[in-house]
Motif scaffolding. Structure first.
Motif, mmCIF file in Angstrom:
data_model
loop_
_atom_site.group_PDB
_atom_site.id
_atom_site.type_symbol
_atom_site.label_atom_id
_atom_site.label_comp_id
_atom_site.label_asym_id
_atom_site.label_seq_id
_atom_site.Cartn_x
_atom_site.Cartn_y
_atom_site.Cartn_z
ATOM 1 N N ALA A 120 28.730 6.092 56.954
ATOM 2 C CA ALA A 120 29.283 7.556 57.610
ATOM 3 C C ALA A 120 27.848 8.092 58.255
ATOM 4 O O ALA A 120 28.146 8.658 59.296
ATOM 5 N N PHE A 121 26.851 7.973 57.642
ATOM 6 C CA PHE A 121 25.608 8.681 57.986
ATOM 7 C C PHE A 121 24.406 7.629 58.453
ATOM 8 O O PHE A 121 24.533 7.014 59.524
ATOM 9 N N ASN A 122 23.725 7.409 57.602
ATOM 10 C CA ASN A 122 22.407 6.466 57.929
ATOM 11 C C ASN A 122 21.765 6.011 56.844
ATOM 12 O O ASN A 122 21.897 6.346 55.682
ATOM 13 N N GLU A 123 20.782 5.074 57.101
ATOM 14 C CA GLU A 123 20.057 4.292 56.059
ATOM 15 C C GLU A 123 19.432 5.048 54.902
ATOM 16 O O GLU A 123 19.364 4.815 53.933
ATOM 17 N N LEU A 124 18.389 6.015 55.604
ATOM 18 C CA LEU A 124 17.773 6.674 54.677
ATOM 19 C C LEU A 124 18.395 7.697 54.128
ATOM 20 O O LEU A 124 18.046 7.802 52.629
ATOM 21 N N THR A 125 19.572 8.423 54.364
ATOM 22 C CA THR A 125 20.325 9.112 53.573
ATOM 23 C C THR A 125 21.159 8.269 52.381
ATOM 24 O O THR A 125 21.058 8.789 51.164
ATOM 25 N N ALA A 126 21.461 7.131 52.745
ATOM 26 C CA ALA A 126 21.956 6.027 51.874
ATOM 27 C C ALA A 126 21.030 5.711 50.804
ATOM 28 O O ALA A 126 21.145 5.753 49.347
ATOM 29 N N PHE A 127 19.916 5.535 51.233
ATOM 30 C CA PHE A 127 18.909 5.372 50.109
ATOM 31 C C PHE A 127 18.259 6.309 49.523
ATOM 32 O O PHE A 127 18.053 6.123 48.082
ATOM 33 N N LEU A 128 18.533 7.514 49.697
ATOM 34 C CA LEU A 128 18.353 8.767 48.809
ATOM 35 C C LEU A 128 19.435 8.776 47.946
ATOM 36 O O LEU A 128 19.012 9.404 46.734
ATOM 37 N N VAL A 129 20.444 8.651 48.321
ATOM 38 C CA VAL A 129 21.713 8.841 47.363
ATOM 39 C C VAL A 129 21.621 7.729 46.422
ATOM 40 O O VAL A 129 21.862 8.121 45.102
ATOM 41 N N PHE A 130 21.050 6.500 46.672
ATOM 42 C CA PHE A 130 21.133 5.592 45.571
ATOM 43 C C PHE A 130 19.854 5.932 44.504
ATOM 44 O O PHE A 130 20.108 5.629 43.427
ATOM 45 N N ALA A 131 18.686 6.245 45.026
ATOM 46 C CA ALA A 131 17.654 7.070 44.217
ATOM 47 C C ALA A 131 18.090 7.825 43.152
ATOM 48 O O ALA A 131 17.740 7.938 41.931
ATOM 49 N N GLN A 132 18.849 8.894 43.690
ATOM 50 C CA GLN A 132 19.346 10.124 42.901
ATOM 51 C C GLN A 132 20.313 9.673 42.052
ATOM 52 O O GLN A 132 20.265 10.044 40.611
ATOM 53 N N LEU A 133 21.093 8.957 42.419
ATOM 54 C CA LEU A 133 22.385 8.431 41.222
ATOM 55 C C LEU A 133 21.559 7.364 40.348
ATOM 56 O O LEU A 133 22.004 7.372 39.375
ATOM 57 N N MET A 134 20.642 6.567 40.756
ATOM 58 C CA MET A 134 20.230 5.501 39.809
ATOM 59 C C MET A 134 19.511 5.948 38.834
ATOM 60 O O MET A 134 19.435 5.669 37.458
ATOM 61 N N LEU A 135 18.561 7.305 39.122
ATOM 62 C CA LEU A 135 17.724 7.912 37.905
ATOM 63 C C LEU A 135 18.881 8.532 36.999
ATOM 64 O O LEU A 135 18.591 8.334 35.611
ATOM 65 N N ASP A 136 19.873 9.137 37.217
ATOM 66 C CA ASP A 136 20.927 9.464 36.600
ATOM 67 C C ASP A 136 21.365 8.446 35.739
ATOM 68 O O ASP A 136 21.505 8.643 34.150
ATOM 69 N N TYR A 137 21.614 7.402 35.966
ATOM 70 C CA TYR A 137 22.141 6.241 35.204
ATOM 71 C C TYR A 137 21.191 5.557 34.431
ATOM 72 O O TYR A 137 21.492 5.472 33.097
ATOM 73 N N HIS A 138 19.858 5.506 34.778
ATOM 74 C CA HIS A 138 18.830 5.028 34.047
ATOM 75 C C HIS A 138 18.644 5.965 32.676
ATOM 76 O O HIS A 138 18.428 5.611 31.733
ATOM 77 N N ILE A 139 18.569 7.327 32.882
ATOM 78 C CA ILE A 139 18.452 8.356 31.947
ATOM 79 C C ILE A 139 19.618 8.302 31.020
ATOM 80 O O ILE A 139 19.383 8.366 29.836
ATOM 81 N N GLY A 140 20.726 8.458 31.665
ATOM 82 C CA GLY A 140 22.090 8.395 30.933
ATOM 83 C C GLY A 140 22.228 7.070 29.870
ATOM 84 O O GLY A 140 22.490 7.368 28.844
ATOM 85 N N ALA A 141 21.839 6.060 30.592
ATOM 86 C CA ALA A 141 21.791 4.835 29.831
ATOM 87 C C ALA A 141 20.947 4.801 28.492
ATOM 88 O O ALA A 141 21.339 4.368 27.172
#
Length: 565
Positions: A120-141
């Motif tokens: 829907a948007f672009n490559e950099l925004t997608a990469f930023l979304v991945f990084a923010q979600l992934m840190l939540d998942y890593h800390i949560g796990a």
């Protein structure tokens, strides 16, 4: 003198912008489409039915939210913790409707929020979304692994000769030098679950289904038994620290509902993705909301909120009322609940890494799928290693204040994706103005709604005049109205989110409003991680990513047989 060559800095910046703004084009496949990639054997296998998906979502959600977080939030919000869960749940319903549409629209490829943003948007925004979600998942796990280790030790200590004989560093954690906290059992549990996930989605699905059914039955039993021990006077005062504590609590418990994201990330392993993914997302979320509300009412009705424990509030509440056998049952339910939450969390992380590895934003090793097990073993092992280090060495409870940042921002972007992908002509829906295209105008409206949500949240948090809140809300309403009037929308294939663009706009506003209620450490984390992510993209991602030739093809295969269904 000869003229100087073009500035290398300008050239690098132009390349960066060109790469950052490119997007991935995905054609929605038919329901019988099966995804394959050359060089990876048969890739992932479609083994998950509707019931498996619902249990996957419940398994990811019902865990720490019931057995740990309820007590922590209730100490501040009082009985109003019930409202905290309702607000977070209502917000997640809006998010789930958006997720359901996109999961139905692109059911053949893993990636979830990252994939939708890339399209829907672009490559950099997608990469930023991945990084923010992934840190939540890593800390949560890591946090869940430590809680699970603590509960496992509690269950083991029910055996007489083990009672009070297990060192604290084995399961409960022993602090060393303040920042470090040694826990031996948590990494061992993570290794065991990683092995199960590497063996195959079928094996992990069986374990998740068995333990999820077990914990749901235990939670229902706890609600029924606890209902007869409620003292309604404990519900007064309902919000002892004001509405602000309830809203802050809703941001903390928001992460307790993230299970439907796991369903969306299982798209490539679902038998009937276009039909089952929306049902699995919404169905699992509604079940979780009902269970959370029931537990909150029972626990705050049984024990005055200020006496609730923070580590094992449910078990301690029933023990204080003389129901020791229920406390023992709760401990077993907590082990089952936290196990499935951790299992599904690790599963989702590996699929996200798989998606980025395929697109080149991460090294190709993350894209490899085992030819016989049909699992992304390298991604799965990496996720287990990161979680194991965090869980074994660090006091991750200190990091809980920076959770939910990635979830709230990721969900907001997903809601925006629904709007942009519905525009009839994404280049220019109608006759554009002289200075900006209709697409650009629409994106400005979406950003305005997000900014208004943050402004309203900040005004509310710091006690500003009510006039400022109304002003922010009015600007957001006008922006949503502009989206409705100025854009032409199409009906997507499969499930359709109702009320586009109004429902997604409300979702964005509420998510960012809740974002503003987070602790200031969360804001700092968001900024720092965004800067680091842009740096990684600039030095690696932009040179290796290829959204067009990501070695992905959609082929049409036989319709599912009765055995598949």
């Amino acid at each position: 003198m000869t003229s100087s060559p073009p500035s290398s800095t300008s050239s690098c910046f132009s390349r960066f912008c060109s790469s950052a703004l490119r997007s991935k084009t995905l054609s929605p496949p038919s329901e019988t489409a099966v995804r394959k990639r050359s060089g990876d054997g048969d890739g992932l296998v479609r083994r998950l039915g509707l019931f498996d998906l619902i249990l996957l979502g419940i398994g990811a959600s019902i865990g720490a939210g019931i057995f740990v977080v309820t007590g922590t939030v209730a100490r501040d919000a009082g009985p109003g913790v019930t409202i905290s869960f309702i607000i977070a749940g209502a917000s997640c319903v809006l998010n789930a409707l958006c997720y359901a549409e996109l999961a139905s629209r692109f059911p053949a490829v893993v990636g979830g929020a990252y994939l939708y943003t890339y399209s829907a948007f672009n490559e950099l925004t997608a990469f930023l979304v991945f990084a923010q979600l992934m840190l939540d998942y890593h800390i949560g796990a890591a946090s869940i692994a430590r809680s699970l280790a603590s509960y496992v030790v509690t269950v083991l200590e029910l055996i007489p000769f083990l009672k009070d004989s297990i060192p604290s560093w084995v399961g409960h954690g022993e602090e060393v030098f303040g920042a470090l906290s040694i826990n031996l059992l948590a990494p061992i549990l993570l290794v065991l679950l990683t092995v199960v996930l590497c063996r195959g989605v079928g094996e992990s699905s069986i374990l998740n289904s068995t333990m999820t059914v077990t914990k749901v039955l235990i939670v229902l039993f706890v609600i029924i038994v606890g209902a007869f021990k409620i003292d309604t006077s404990n519900w007064t005062p309902f919000a002892p620290n004001g509405v602000e504590s309830i809203l802050t609590g809703s941001t903390v418990v928001f992460f307790s509902y993230v299970g439907f994201d796991a369903v969306a990330n299982s798209a490539e392993e679902s038998k009937r993705p276009q039909r089952d993914l929306p049902l699995g997302i919404i169905g699992s979320l509604l079940v979780c909301i009902v269970l959370y509300i029931g537990v909150c009412l029972v626990i705050t009705g049984m024990v005055p909120y200020q006496y609730l424990g923070e580590d094992a509030p449910l078990a301690e509440a029933f023990t204080s009322r003389g129901l020791k056998y229920v406390s023992v049952l709760i401990s077993f339910g907590a082990v089952a609940g936290l196990t499935t939450t951790l299992l599904v969390g690790l599963y989702v992380q590996s699929r996200l890494y798989l998606g980025l590895g395929r697109d080149g934003l991460l090294p190709a090793i993350f894209a490899k799928v085992h030819p016989t097990r049909h699992t992304p073993i390298h991604s799965q092992v990496w996720v287990g290693i990161v979680a194991g280090i965090l869980a074994g060495l660090f006091n991750v409870r200190v990091l809980s204040h920076i959770l939910s940042v990635g979830t709230l921002t990721g969900y907001s972007v997903v809601s925006a994706c629904v709007v942009t992908l519905r525009w009839k002509d994404r280049a220019s829906s109608r006759a554009s103005t002289a200075w900006i295209s209709n697409r650009g105008e629409g994106i400005i409206c979406l950003l305005t709604i997000a900014c208004c949500g943050f402004a309203a949240g900040v005004f509310f948090r710091f006690g500003a005049s009510f006039v400022f809140l109304i002003l922010a809300a009015v600007v957001a309403v006008f922006s949503a109205a502009a989206l409705y009037v100025r854009q032409v929308y199409t009906d997507p294939p499969g499930f359709s989110c109702p009320g586009v663009p109004i429902i997604p706009s409300i979702s964005i506003f509420v998510n960012i409003f809740l974002f503003a209620q987070l602790h200031y450490e969360a804001w700092v984390r968001f900024v720092i991680l965004s800067i680091v992510t842009v740096g990684i993209y600039a030095f690696y991602g932009q040179y290796h990513a290829d959204p067009v030739n990501a070695n992905v093809s959609i082929i049409y295969h036989r319709a599912p047989t009765e055995e598949d269904q």
